[in-house]
Write an enzyme that holds these catalytic residues in place. Structure first.
Site, PDB file in Angstrom:
ATOM      1  N   CYS B  33       0.826  -1.220   0.000  1.00  0.00           N
ATOM      2  CA  CYS B  33       0.000   0.000   0.000  1.00  0.00           C
ATOM      3  C   CYS B  33       0.862   1.272   0.000  1.00  0.00           C
ATOM      4  O   CYS B  33       1.464   1.620   1.025  1.00  0.00           O
ATOM      5  CB  CYS B  33      -0.941  -0.052   1.212  1.00  0.00           C
ATOM      6  N   CYS B  36      -0.037   3.961   2.495  1.00  0.00           N
ATOM      7  CA  CYS B  36       0.373   3.579   3.869  1.00  0.00           C
ATOM      8  C   CYS B  36       1.823   3.980   4.095  1.00  0.00           C
ATOM      9  O   CYS B  36       2.190   4.488   5.156  1.00  0.00           O
ATOM     10  CB  CYS B  36       0.243   2.075   4.091  1.00  0.00           C
TER      11      CYS B  36
END
Lengths: 303, 116
Positions: B33, B36
Site C-alpha cells: 500500500c 500507507c
C-alpha cells in the site's frame, strides 16, 4: 552539554567532518552506478531506494539527521524533489549534485523554511498567487511570513505556529468552492515549523505539486474547451439548418471531437505541451532546493 | 521507523490495544500500500511528538486478516484510536500533519509544559 547546545553542535552538515561528506558522496555514487537510486521518497528495499535511503541505508529521517547533521525537513524535501524527477538517473544526478553543493559544516536549518516560503509566496509559482483576496490569502501570507522569519534565523514561538494552524483550518473549512478549498488546504498544511515537522514539508510540497493545473490554466483546460467549441459549432449548424428548413447536417460529434485527424493531432500536441510544462514545474522543485542550499552556504563562505 | 512504534498481530491485539491503559492509535497497513508508506514519516513524527501521551502500533492486514472484519476496516491506510478498549475515532486515507493533529488532540490529555 545542554540539549540545545548539542542540537546546535549537531546541526552542522556532515558534523563538520570532510571525511564524512566524502564517505556519503562515495556511497551515493556507488549506488548511482549500480542504478540503485530511485526517484521515490522514503523507500529502502533490497539495497535500492530514494536519495536519503541510499545515504543512510534507512528511511528514518531521525537517523538521517543524526548521521548527516542535516535537518529532517531537508531530507524529506530532498527525497520528494527527487521523486518528482523523470527517472532514477535524474534522481541520482540530483542527489549527488545536492550533496556536492552542501558545504562541510554548513547550517541548513534555513533551507526548509525557505523552500516553504517559496512554495507559498513566490510571485510566479507560489500558492498565494491563486488565492482570492480575503481570508485565505491573508492566511497563506501569514504562514509564509512565519517561514520567511524562520529562514532568516528567527525562531517564531510554537504558539504563533499553533495560532496560524487554527486560523488556517478555519479558513479552509469556510471555503465554499472546491478550488479555493484546495488552495487554502495547501496553505494550511504548511503551518508548521519545519524544525519540528518534516511531514509538514512533505505535505506542502505535495499540495504545491497538485496545484499544477492552476499554474497552467490555459493549457490544462484547452482540450475540454476545444470539445465544447466543436459541440457548440455543430449545434449552431443544426439550428441554422432547421431555421432554413433544411435537413440536419450529417455531422457526428464523435467524429469531430474524438476521431478527426486534425483534432486528434491538436489534442496530442496539447498533451505533449502539458507534459513538458509539468516536467518543468516539477524540476523547479529540485532547482529551488539546490538554490536555497547554495544561498544558505554563502554567508559561511564569506565569514 | 521510530522505535516508539510497535508492530502487533491479531494474537496480541487484546493485550496491546484493548487492555492497554491510555489511548492507542492502531495503523492498519499493508506492504503493497503506497499511501500507507506515504503516511510512515508522519506517524514517526507523531510518535515522537506525543510520546508518553499516545501509544502507536501498526498491524499488517495481510498477515492479520481477522482484524479487518472485526473492526470493520474497508480501506487502508486506516487509523483507529482506541481509548479504554473502545474505538473513539477513526481516520481513513492519507491525511496531512495538520489534520492528523486535529484528529488526535481532542482525545489526548493536554501536555504539561515543562519550564525550561
Amino acid at each position: 552539554m545542554r540539549i540545545e547546545q548539542r542540537m546546535e553542535h549537531d546541526m552542522r552538515a556532515f558534523h563538520a567532518d570532510p571525511a564524512l561528506k566524502q564517505e556519503i558522496l562515495a556511497q551515493l555514487k556507488t549506488h548511482a552506478q549500480a542504478g540503485e537510486i530511485l526517484n521515490r521518497a522514503h523507500v529502502w528495499n533490497d539495497g535500492k531506494g530514494g536519495p536519503v535511503a541510499c545515504m543512510i541505508h534507512d528511511t528514518d529521517l531521525a537517523v538521517w539527521q543524526e548521521r548527516t547533521g542535516t535537518p529532517k525537513a531537508v531530507g524529506s524535501a530532498l527525497d520528494l524533489a527527487a521523486s518528482y524527477l523523470d527517472g532514477p538517473d535524474q534522481a541520482a544526478g540530483f542527489a549527488i549534485e545536492w550533496v556536492d553543493a552542501v558545504e562541510v559544516g554548513q547550517d541548513l536549518r534555513g533551507v526548509a523554511p525557505g523552500l516553504l516560503a517559496w512554495l507559498l509566496s513566490d510571485g510566479e509559482h507560489g500558492i498565494l498567487r491563486f488565492a482570492e483576496p480575503g481570508v485565505v490569502r491573508q492566511m497563506i501570507g501569514r504562514v509564509a511570513d512565519l517561514h520567511r522569519r524562520a529562514a532568516a534565523g528567527d525562531v517564531p514561538p510554537e504558539a504563533e505556529w499553533r495560532a496560524a494552524r487554527a486560523a488556517a483550518m478555519a479558513a479552509t473549512d469556510a471555503c465554499e468552492t472546491p478550488p479555493q478549498k484546495s488552495i487554502a488546504a495547501a496553505g494550511e498544511v504548511a503551518a508548521w515549523n519545519p524544525a519540528t515537522s518534516a511531514a509538514a514539508v512533505a505535505d506542502t510540497v505535495r499540495a504545491w505539486v497538485n496545484l499544477f493545473p492552476r499554474r497552467v490554466p490555459g493549457l490544462v483546460g484547452r482540450g475540454a474547451m476545444l470539445d465544447r467549441e466543436i459541440k457548440e459549432w455543430i449545434g449552431q449548424l443544426r439550428a441554422d439548418a432547421e431555421k432554413a428548413g433544411l435537413p440536419a447536417p450529417n455531422i457526428s460529434e464523435h467524429d469531430l471531437c474524438v476521431a478527426h485527424p486534425a483534432v486528434v493531432a491538436l489534442k496530442r500536441s496539447l498533451a505533449e505541451e502539458i507534459k513538458r510544462a509539468q516536467r518543468e514545474d516539477r524540476h523547479r522543485l529540485a532547482e529551488i532546493l539546490l538554490d536555497l542550499t547554495w544561498q544558505s552556504a554563502a554567508p559561511s563562505i564569506c565569514a | 521507523m521510530s522505535d516508539k512504534i510497535k508492530h502487533i498481530s491479531e494474537n496480541s491485539f487484546d493485550a496491546d490495544v484493548i487492555k492497554h491503559a491510555g489511548p492507542v492509535l492502531v495503523d492498519f497497513w499493508a506492504q503493497w500500500c503506497g499511501p500507507c508508506k506515504a503516511m510512515m514519516p508522519l506517524l514517526d513524527e507523531v510518535a515522537e511528538d506525543y510520546s508518553g501521551r499516545l501509544t502507536i502500533v501498526k498491524i499488517n492486514v495481510d498477515e492479520n486478516k481477522s482484524v479487518l472484519g472485526k473492526y470493520n476496516v474497508r480501506g487502508i491506510p486506516a487509523m483507529i484510536l482506541f481509548k479504554d478498549g473502545s474505538e473513539c475515532a477513526r481516520l481513513v486515507g492519507v491525511t496531512s500533519r495538520t489534520r492528523f493533529a486535529a484528529f488526535l488532540e481532542p482525545h489526548l490529555e493536554v501536555a504539561v509544559e515543562v519550564a525550561k
